[in-house]
Design a protein around this motif. Sequence first.
Motif, PDB file in Angstrom:
ATOM      1  N   ASN A 274     -25.567 -23.855 -10.881  1.00 49.51           N
ATOM      2  CA  ASN A 274     -26.065 -25.217 -10.644  1.00 49.51           C
ATOM      3  C   ASN A 274     -24.912 -26.165 -10.360  1.00 49.51           C
ATOM      4  O   ASN A 274     -24.978 -27.000  -9.447  1.00 49.51           O
ATOM      5  N   GLU A 277     -23.370 -25.471  -6.923  1.00 45.59           N
ATOM      6  CA  GLU A 277     -24.204 -26.016  -5.844  1.00 45.59           C
ATOM      7  C   GLU A 277     -24.087 -27.532  -5.777  1.00 45.59           C
ATOM      8  O   GLU A 277     -23.997 -28.111  -4.683  1.00 45.59           O
ATOM      9  N   GLU A 278     -24.059 -28.179  -6.937  1.00 45.30           N
ATOM     10  CA  GLU A 278     -23.975 -29.639  -6.967  1.00 45.30           C
ATOM     11  C   GLU A 278     -22.656 -30.132  -6.381  1.00 45.30           C
ATOM     12  O   GLU A 278     -22.608 -31.122  -5.644  1.00 45.30           O
ATOM     13  N   ASP A 279     -21.562 -29.422  -6.687  1.00 45.97           N
ATOM     14  CA  ASP A 279     -20.239 -29.826  -6.197  1.00 45.97           C
ATOM     15  C   ASP A 279     -19.890 -29.197  -4.857  1.00 45.97           C
ATOM     16  O   ASP A 279     -18.819 -29.465  -4.307  1.00 45.97           O
TER      17      ASP A 279
END
Length: 357
Positions: A274, A277-279
């Motif tokens: 997660n 993917e966010e960064d």
Amino acid sequence: MKARKAWRVVREVVDEADIVVEVVDARDPIGTRNRKLERLIQEEGKPLLIVMNKADLVPKEWAEEYKRKSEIPVVFISARERKGTGILRRKIKKLAKPLLEEKERVKVALIGYPNVGKSTIINTLKGKRAVGTAPIPGYTKGKQLIRLSKKIWLLDSPGVIPIDDFDELVIRGGFPADKIEEPVKPAVKLIGRILETRKEAITEKFGITEFESEEDILRKIGERRGLIKAGGEVDLEETARWFLREWQTGRFTLFGSEEGGKRDFIWDFEEILNGIEEDLLLDPRRILWKYRDELREKLDGQKRAGVREIEGVTVGIATGFKKCDSAVKFLEELTGKHVLASECFGKKWKGVVAVIE
């Protein structure tokens, strides 16, 4: 044989029998039980017994729990291994006992879908006690009675339930997954059945623990397999074909497979993925630099893996290997893709972070 004619034969068998045994595949009881048949038998007021064949392929604890919850008597056997057939005989005798107070002979019919093992059970029950046809004038050609005991006879007849639904035909392997024009509907139906029967199978195979619907599960499977169309959307049709193919070939079952047993890993790294993917971290070195401590905590000897589709490539993490090359190969086998770049970490136990395409 057309469905209408096949059902007519099934009805004739039910009418003739005093006791009906519905043969079901223990690996897929919901899919191989037929509620229409069960209602027909109950409306006739005849004793019904469910025989779960191939019970050697399911965990004993699960089988006992299913038996406890069933509203209809259940016997688990493995006709191939000749296990449980003695219990089946005793159960049939118990059901026949009250009927023999009014009848000289009790006839038992076995009915089930194709490939559930009905013929094997009949042959096993026959054993050395088979004495050919019963001397009954006018008995229908193509049928025979096999003596199980002095007063209990097995009605050996073609009691085969037809598959009259295309989705069911696909799920049972009667139509190749690769040739299905609209595979999503049967795939979603199969997922619903798995959730109803043993939802843990989805988590064990695909690492999916949270979902909104059956189609959402299919979409997540596509993400993990990297089945993505141009534009970044999951190719649901191709995912559905792959999923159905796994089921039809036995590579995916409710209770795992030999392949899965050999692989024996835990799906993990959801929180790390997660964050990746966010960064938008798509460089293995940068991922390892940021999450080195969290990843090292997973180096306990247990194989663990996690994959995530991000911006057209797949990020994979695997730990619990003695060699980095083994971890890389494992990720390639898991995703069916080629590792473009990877970073190894760990001492006694190794792990890798990889970008796969």
